[in-house]
Motif scaffolding. Structure first.
Motif, mmCIF file in Angstrom:
data_model
loop_
_atom_site.group_PDB
_atom_site.id
_atom_site.type_symbol
_atom_site.label_atom_id
_atom_site.label_comp_id
_atom_site.label_asym_id
_atom_site.label_seq_id
_atom_site.Cartn_x
_atom_site.Cartn_y
_atom_site.Cartn_z
ATOM 1 N N ILE A 122 -2.885 0.579 10.384
ATOM 2 C CA ILE A 122 -3.550 1.023 9.155
ATOM 3 C C ILE A 122 -2.830 0.483 7.928
ATOM 4 O O ILE A 122 -3.457 0.021 6.963
ATOM 5 C CB ILE A 122 -3.631 2.565 9.119
ATOM 6 N N GLU A 123 -1.496 0.514 7.949
ATOM 7 C CA GLU A 123 -0.740 -0.010 6.809
ATOM 8 C C GLU A 123 -1.024 -1.497 6.615
ATOM 9 O O GLU A 123 -1.125 -1.979 5.474
ATOM 10 C CB GLU A 123 0.759 0.228 7.007
ATOM 11 N N ALA A 124 -1.171 -2.228 7.715
ATOM 12 C CA ALA A 124 -1.485 -3.648 7.610
ATOM 13 C C ALA A 124 -2.863 -3.847 6.976
ATOM 14 O O ALA A 124 -3.062 -4.725 6.132
ATOM 15 C CB ALA A 124 -1.431 -4.307 8.982
ATOM 16 N N LYS A 125 -3.831 -3.021 7.367
ATOM 17 C CA LYS A 125 -5.176 -3.103 6.789
ATOM 18 C C LYS A 125 -5.146 -2.746 5.298
ATOM 19 O O LYS A 125 -5.816 -3.391 4.482
ATOM 20 C CB LYS A 125 -6.118 -2.158 7.531
ATOM 21 N N ARG A 126 -4.378 -1.741 4.963
ATOM 22 C CA ARG A 126 -4.295 -1.342 3.561
ATOM 23 C C ARG A 126 -3.659 -2.449 2.721
ATOM 24 O O ARG A 126 -4.040 -2.677 1.569
ATOM 25 C CB ARG A 126 -3.496 -0.043 3.427
ATOM 26 N N GLU A 127 -2.671 -3.122 3.319
ATOM 27 C CA GLU A 127 -2.024 -4.214 2.613
ATOM 28 C C GLU A 127 -3.014 -5.348 2.337
ATOM 29 O O GLU A 127 -3.071 -5.891 1.224
ATOM 30 C CB GLU A 127 -0.849 -4.734 3.444
ATOM 31 N N LEU A 128 -3.824 -5.681 3.324
ATOM 32 C CA LEU A 128 -4.830 -6.724 3.140
ATOM 33 C C LEU A 128 -5.836 -6.318 2.061
ATOM 34 O O LEU A 128 -6.242 -7.134 1.228
ATOM 35 C CB LEU A 128 -5.549 -6.996 4.456
ATOM 36 N N ALA A 129 -6.245 -5.045 2.100
ATOM 37 C CA ALA A 129 -7.197 -4.554 1.098
ATOM 38 C C ALA A 129 -6.582 -4.609 -0.300
ATOM 39 O O ALA A 129 -7.258 -4.965 -1.277
ATOM 40 C CB ALA A 129 -7.626 -3.129 1.431
ATOM 41 N N ALA A 130 -5.299 -4.277 -0.403
ATOM 42 C CA ALA A 130 -4.629 -4.313 -1.707
ATOM 43 C C ALA A 130 -4.568 -5.737 -2.246
ATOM 44 O O ALA A 130 -4.810 -5.986 -3.430
ATOM 45 C CB ALA A 130 -3.223 -3.736 -1.584
ATOM 46 N N PHE A 131 -4.250 -6.708 -1.374
ATOM 47 C CA PHE A 131 -4.219 -8.108 -1.807
ATOM 48 C C PHE A 131 -5.605 -8.572 -2.230
ATOM 49 O O PHE A 131 -5.754 -9.326 -3.197
ATOM 50 C CB PHE A 131 -3.681 -8.999 -0.684
ATOM 51 N N SER A 169 0.813 -1.213 0.000
ATOM 52 C CA SER A 169 0.000 0.000 0.000
ATOM 53 C C SER A 169 0.838 1.251 0.000
ATOM 54 O O SER A 169 0.363 2.336 -0.267
ATOM 55 C CB SER A 169 -0.939 0.000 1.216
ATOM 56 N N ALA A 170 2.134 1.106 0.338
ATOM 57 C CA ALA A 170 3.002 2.277 0.351
ATOM 58 C C ALA A 170 3.504 2.632 -1.033
ATOM 59 O O ALA A 170 4.076 3.694 -1.236
ATOM 60 C CB ALA A 170 4.189 2.038 1.287
ATOM 61 N N HIS A 188 -18.470 -7.379 6.681
ATOM 62 C CA HIS A 188 -17.100 -7.337 7.190
ATOM 63 C C HIS A 188 -16.061 -7.752 6.136
ATOM 64 O O HIS A 188 -14.941 -8.132 6.484
ATOM 65 C CB HIS A 188 -16.969 -8.184 8.463
ATOM 66 N N GLU A 189 -16.460 -7.652 4.875
ATOM 67 C CA GLU A 189 -15.513 -7.853 3.775
ATOM 68 C C GLU A 189 -15.138 -6.496 3.187
ATOM 69 O O GLU A 189 -15.825 -5.500 3.393
ATOM 70 C CB GLU A 189 -16.142 -8.733 2.683
ATOM 71 N N PHE A 190 -14.031 -6.446 2.433
ATOM 72 C CA PHE A 190 -13.604 -5.200 1.812
ATOM 73 C C PHE A 190 -14.606 -4.778 0.741
ATOM 74 O O PHE A 190 -15.180 -5.617 0.039
ATOM 75 C CB PHE A 190 -12.216 -5.345 1.202
ATOM 76 N N ILE A 191 -14.795 -3.476 0.620
ATOM 77 C CA ILE A 191 -15.874 -2.942 -0.213
ATOM 78 C C ILE A 191 -15.684 -3.266 -1.697
ATOM 79 O O ILE A 191 -16.523 -3.921 -2.326
ATOM 80 C CB ILE A 191 -16.008 -1.417 -0.016
ATOM 81 N N GLU A 192 -14.610 -2.789 -2.276
ATOM 82 C CA GLU A 192 -14.449 -2.900 -3.727
ATOM 83 C C GLU A 192 -14.359 -4.351 -4.206
ATOM 84 O O GLU A 192 -15.019 -4.721 -5.194
ATOM 85 C CB GLU A 192 -13.247 -2.068 -4.182
ATOM 86 N N PRO A 193 -13.575 -5.221 -3.546
ATOM 87 C CA PRO A 193 -13.567 -6.617 -3.980
ATOM 88 C C PRO A 193 -14.945 -7.280 -3.849
ATOM 89 O O PRO A 193 -15.310 -8.122 -4.677
ATOM 90 C CB PRO A 193 -12.549 -7.278 -3.038
ATOM 91 N N SER A 194 -15.718 -6.905 -2.825
ATOM 92 C CA SER A 194 -17.050 -7.479 -2.654
ATOM 93 C C SER A 194 -17.973 -7.066 -3.795
ATOM 94 O O SER A 194 -18.734 -7.886 -4.327
ATOM 95 C CB SER A 194 -17.644 -7.036 -1.311
ATOM 96 N N ILE A 195 -17.898 -5.790 -4.163
ATOM 97 C CA ILE A 195 -18.740 -5.321 -5.271
ATOM 98 C C ILE A 195 -18.318 -5.981 -6.574
ATOM 99 O O ILE A 195 -19.157 -6.375 -7.394
ATOM 100 C CB ILE A 195 -18.671 -3.783 -5.380
ATOM 101 N N ALA A 196 -17.004 -6.122 -6.770
ATOM 102 C CA ALA A 196 -16.514 -6.798 -7.975
ATOM 103 C C ALA A 196 -16.995 -8.247 -8.017
ATOM 104 O O ALA A 196 -17.396 -8.759 -9.074
ATOM 105 C CB ALA A 196 -14.988 -6.745 -8.023
ATOM 106 N N ALA A 197 -16.967 -8.933 -6.864
ATOM 107 C CA ALA A 197 -17.429 -10.316 -6.802
ATOM 108 C C ALA A 197 -18.928 -10.399 -7.075
ATOM 109 O O ALA A 197 -19.396 -11.310 -7.773
ATOM 110 C CB ALA A 197 -17.103 -10.908 -5.441
ATOM 111 N N LEU A 198 -19.678 -9.440 -6.535
ATOM 112 C CA LEU A 198 -21.120 -9.401 -6.777
ATOM 113 C C LEU A 198 -21.409 -9.198 -8.257
ATOM 114 O O LEU A 198 -22.282 -9.857 -8.837
ATOM 115 C CB LEU A 198 -21.741 -8.274 -5.952
ATOM 116 N N TYR A 199 -20.670 -8.295 -8.882
ATOM 117 C CA TYR A 199 -20.869 -8.030 -10.313
ATOM 118 C C TYR A 199 -20.525 -9.263 -11.133
ATOM 119 O O TYR A 199 -21.239 -9.619 -12.089
ATOM 120 C CB TYR A 199 -20.016 -6.840 -10.745
ATOM 121 N N ALA A 200 -19.432 -9.952 -10.758
ATOM 122 C CA ALA A 200 -19.023 -11.160 -11.474
ATOM 123 C C ALA A 200 -20.092 -12.239 -11.344
ATOM 124 O O ALA A 200 -20.373 -12.972 -12.306
ATOM 125 C CB ALA A 200 -17.696 -11.664 -10.928
#
Length: 480
Positions: A338-347, A25-26, A458-470
């Motif tokens: 926060i950096e750890a959370k951002r890293e998880l979100a990026a993955f 994330s950095a 409790h899942e990340f927003i953007e990946p969840s929406i992408a999964a829903l769209y898929a």
């Protein structure tokens, strides 16, 4: 000022965390230099991603202003209105600095101190500078930010650069003085009052000069524009092109807040604000120009906390402690988390592959209830706003936040009148994602054509929406 104690900094990285240099994330996005990314990655107003994690605060130390806007009526003792120019308390620089340190001691995710009035931070420059000087002595990791109408800006660029203020917001509502005359009745410049088109022309010239000077010195500039239907709505597309040409980093097109109760000229004369659809239309028309900011919440001049929340009433002068201790190790540990959370979100984002459209041009509009961290983690009934996203074959895009007039759950009970307002607010939304939702609102939303779901709680927003769209694309009939 009360005694300030600063604890020695420690390298506190939680188990499973990562240092800023090691975290994915950095790394700067492909379209941004590492130098610029370092300035914006923790700034909730300049980075849409950062606003999920970091808090900001404004201190009301600059009450004087050198222009009059038809949408502005500064109120200095108001706790009930949520709009720019309104504060509960006017503070001296000493009081303002004390308040900042008290907030930093209690809110470790605080990353930005901004001065946005309630007048103009540069017209009241002595108070602004004195506040910043006092704060950075005890809080060296805070980012400093200024909001200004731009009239006095060219006179202070050298001082802004010298103080390491690398974020400046200029409110630019026009580049045509004829339009500006409908927004600004007068300005006060070089000891003289100007009115009408002449006033707007001087203001425009000073704004452009200040913008050019800041960009030349490497200061990031965000341009705020108030969308006023029938006055500058179509004109803001030209404003967007012009500020992009001059190097503005972001352009924030935000809606006019107009109510007769506010006592503004526009409010008293019946000038309405734009609908969400009108705002989106102008924002969409600006795509391809200066990069748009869509996550603005139009904060009060004494706002405290994450964007979308205001904890200012927790930190009024009478509630500040006598002794304020800044524990830098606590702030460092929070940033590491926060950096750890951002890293998880990026993955999580990397793991989602783009989905083909369910049918040509298919778009899914999704509302999300979130308390922060970029996660779907809020109960429907507790939401004060919804984050709106659009998903299509190209990916997921954030469109903005919509404030709720009244929460659905009040005193533990659901309010039918509030639910009707929420349904109207989400009229163009296909799916609503939240952590939990009761049976009654779920049924009403479905009846209105909005699909509520807690399946991605409790899942990340953007990946969840992408999964829903898929999933929608995979489930679509072959001839869709």
């Amino acid at each position: 000022m009360s005694a300030i104690k600063t604890a020695p900094a420690k390298n506190a990285v939680p188990s499973g965390g990562c240092s800023a240099s090691a975290c994915g994330s950095a790394a700067a996005p492909e379209d941004m230099s590492p130098e610029v990314w370092a300035k914006v990655k923790d700034h909730p107003c300049y980075s849409e991603e950062a606003h999920h994690y970091f808090a900001r605060m404004h201190v009301a130390v600059a009450p004087a202003c050198n222009i009059q806007c038809n949408y502005c009526n500064r109120k200095y003792d108001c706790a009930n209105e949520s709009r720019p120019g309104v504060v509960s308390e006017r503070l001296t620089p000493e009081q303002g600095a004390r308040k900042v340190l008290a907030v930093a001691a209690s809110v470790p995710q605080l990353s930005v101190l901004g001065i946005a009035g309630p007048g103009d931070a540069l017209y009241d420059w002595k108070k602004t500078k004195a506040t910043f000087d006092a704060v950075v002595k005890d809080l060296p990791d805070i980012k400093l930010c200024i909001s200004t109408n731009g009239l006095a800006l060219p006179d202070h660029v050298d001082e802004i650069v010298a103080m390491n203020i690398d974020h400046v917001t200029i409110t630019i509502n026009m580049i045509d003085p004829e339009i500006g005359a409908k927004i600004y009745p007068w300005i006060f410049f070089q000891h003289k009052r100007y009115e009408g088109v002449e006033a707007a022309r001087i203001l425009h010239e000073r704004q452009m000069l200040g913008l050019d000077m800041l960009v030349a010195r490497g200061v990031l500039v965000k341009v705020n524009s108030v969308l006023i239907p029938g006055i500058n709505d179509e004109h803001l597309i030209e404003v967007n092109r012009e500020v992009k040409k001059r190097g503005a980093f972001l352009h924030n097109v935000m809606p006019l807040i107009s109510d007769a109760a506010h006592g503004t000229h526009f409010g008293l004369t019946g000038q309405r604000g734009p609908t969400p659809e009108e705002l989106k239309k102008v924002q969409d028309a600006c795509e391809g120009g200066a990069k748009l900011m869509r996550h603005c919440r139009q904060c009060r001049a004494d706002a405290v906390g994450m964007l979308g929340e205001d904890r200012g009433q927790e930190f009024t002068l009478d509630k500040l402690p006598e002794t304020i201790a800044i524990d830098q190790s606590k702030r460092d540990a929070w940033r590491a988390q926060i950096e750890a959370k951002r890293e998880l979100a990026a993955f999580a984002r990397m793991a989602v592959k783009p989905a083909p459209a369910a049918k040509p041009g298919h778009v899914l509009t999704v509302a999300v209830a979130s308390k922060g961290d970029g996660v779907i983690n809020q109960h429907f009934g507790h939401a004060k706003e919804f984050l709106i996203y659009r998903a299509d074959g190209a990916g997921v895009k954030f469109l903005g936040a919509r404030k709720i007039g009244d929460q659905y759950c009040q005193g533990g009970l659901g309010e039918d009148s509030s639910l009707a307002g929420i349904i109207a607010l989400l009229g163009d939304v296909d799916v609503l994602l939240c952590a939990k939702i009761g049976g009654c609102p779920k049924g009403e939303l479905k009846a209105a054509g909005i699909e509520p779901s807690d399946a991605y709680a409790h899942e990340f927003i953007e990946p969840s929406i992408a999964a829903l769209y898929a999933k929608r694309a995979a489930d679509a009939p072959a001839d869709a």
